[in-house]
Design an enzyme around this catalytic site. Sequence first.
Site, mmCIF file in Angstrom:
data_model
loop_
_atom_site.group_PDB
_atom_site.id
_atom_site.type_symbol
_atom_site.label_atom_id
_atom_site.label_comp_id
_atom_site.label_asym_id
_atom_site.label_seq_id
_atom_site.Cartn_x
_atom_site.Cartn_y
_atom_site.Cartn_z
ATOM 1 N N LYS A 96 0.857 -1.407 0.086
ATOM 2 C CA LYS A 96 -0.002 -0.025 -0.121
ATOM 3 C C LYS A 96 0.934 1.070 0.066
ATOM 4 O O LYS A 96 0.361 2.288 -0.734
ATOM 5 C CB LYS A 96 -1.074 -0.063 1.259
ATOM 6 N N GLY B 88 3.117 -0.764 9.082
ATOM 7 C CA GLY B 88 4.333 -0.419 8.342
ATOM 8 C C GLY B 88 4.578 -0.156 6.776
ATOM 9 O O GLY B 88 4.415 -1.130 6.262
ATOM 10 N N HIS B 89 4.428 1.083 6.519
ATOM 11 C CA HIS B 89 4.169 1.260 4.991
ATOM 12 C C HIS B 89 5.609 1.773 4.409
ATOM 13 O O HIS B 89 6.097 2.887 4.912
ATOM 14 C CB HIS B 89 3.134 2.427 4.764
ATOM 15 N N GLN C 173 -3.214 -2.224 8.073
ATOM 16 C CA GLN C 173 -3.615 -3.447 7.947
ATOM 17 C C GLN C 173 -4.408 -4.015 6.797
ATOM 18 O O GLN C 173 -3.979 -3.060 5.876
ATOM 19 C CB GLN C 173 -4.331 -3.880 9.243
#
Length: 422
Positions: free
Chosen positions: A14, A38-39, A223
Amino acid sequence: MDIVLGLQWGDEGKGKFIDLISENYDIAARFNGGSNAGHSIERNGKRITLKMIPSGIFMQGVQNVIGTGTVLDPVSFKNEILNLKKFDETLQPENNLIISKKAHFVLPTYRLMDVFMEENPAYTTIGTTKNGIAQAYSNKILRQNVRIGDMYAPDFQERVQHILERDYSFMAGEDMLIPPLEEISKEFFEAVEFLKQFNCTETELLLNKALIEGKTILGEGSQATLLDIDHGTYPYVTSSSTIASGACSGLGISPKKIGEIYGIAKAYCTRVGNGIFPTELFDEMGEEIRIKGNEFGSNTGRPRRTGWLDLPALRYAVMINGITQLVLTKADVLSGLKSVAVCTHYELEDGSVEATAGTLPENARPIFKWLEGWNADFSVIKDPSALPEELMNFLSFLEQEMGVPVTYLSIGPGREEILKMK
Ligand code: IMP
């Protein structure tokens, strides 16, 4: 408002897609979760993992909002901001990051309580990220928590101290290493002072006013759908609403205001933590995908479980969210395989066959269809017309099965390695 969210168990990529499109928006707003996310984003050949901070933080002129549906750990947030400033010294997040007064605090005992519950046989082991997320949301629902706006109240310290002491007495006597209460509370209150330099306000008002003024908003999910508290693979889920409707409740925006809903899915599946995963691979193929796809948690570093694409689960996620555009990632990871499998149905214990997933059926046996694999040097492909025919057939098959167009295809980890397909 447009929305971007994951359709599987998270880690669909994402961050990279949001990074690509957020410059088209006036506001990027996180609506759920906390520092469990965590992106990963690439900038000038360096990578950074954002946890709480929306990815519009890198864009000139984009306002970033941490919305009401989130939970914020000030200690983790402070570290994230300091890390971000080290990563790019030109950034001044104090000037373009706004936090909802109604978002909830993650208190320092919540991480300890996560560990306590994960390790105590009296509780189901979920495999959480141990960021205290479930504790923050459950205290919110119990109406026992403190919110960001409370930090300005004269009795804030007293109220927090009360919760910390309550949690310490709960954990007392357990065989567990717990730091002294004074230590964690000092660190917490220092981080709260740090937080005060940010604009903490009624973000609902700000966002709705922006919409009236014709500004555009991108709702960023963290998520993913199958980890949703209501519609995911309960109990092995996160504690927030990860789906499109969660963007409305988490930001205080009417469903009438939603435009595009981008669903991100990998060309295969991964999962961290426990829980059902019908197409999971336990063999060398699973290991090959893990290594080639660098499938290790960006938040916890845990090796991710890997498996073939699960179409009934994906169809369910498309339905629950009302996805309007699909973004397929990591097609390059499967390059070089003679054939790739997708699960089209499940065979249930009683011998019947199920082609949709409500909640994924326990002991479901996946029925696979094998499609021709593709092979290409994706690093040189700059245009969809150069994609291998077999991959184009795979995409057509997916579109037919999902009833939604694949409008973007990610073909490598780099920032530029994403193709606009339509
Ligand atoms: P929690 O959100 O830390 O409570 O963890 C609950 C479940 O969600 C665990 O299986 C985690 O591994 C998973 N999870 C939480 N956040 C993420 C994420 O950002 N990506 C993938 N899995 C996640």
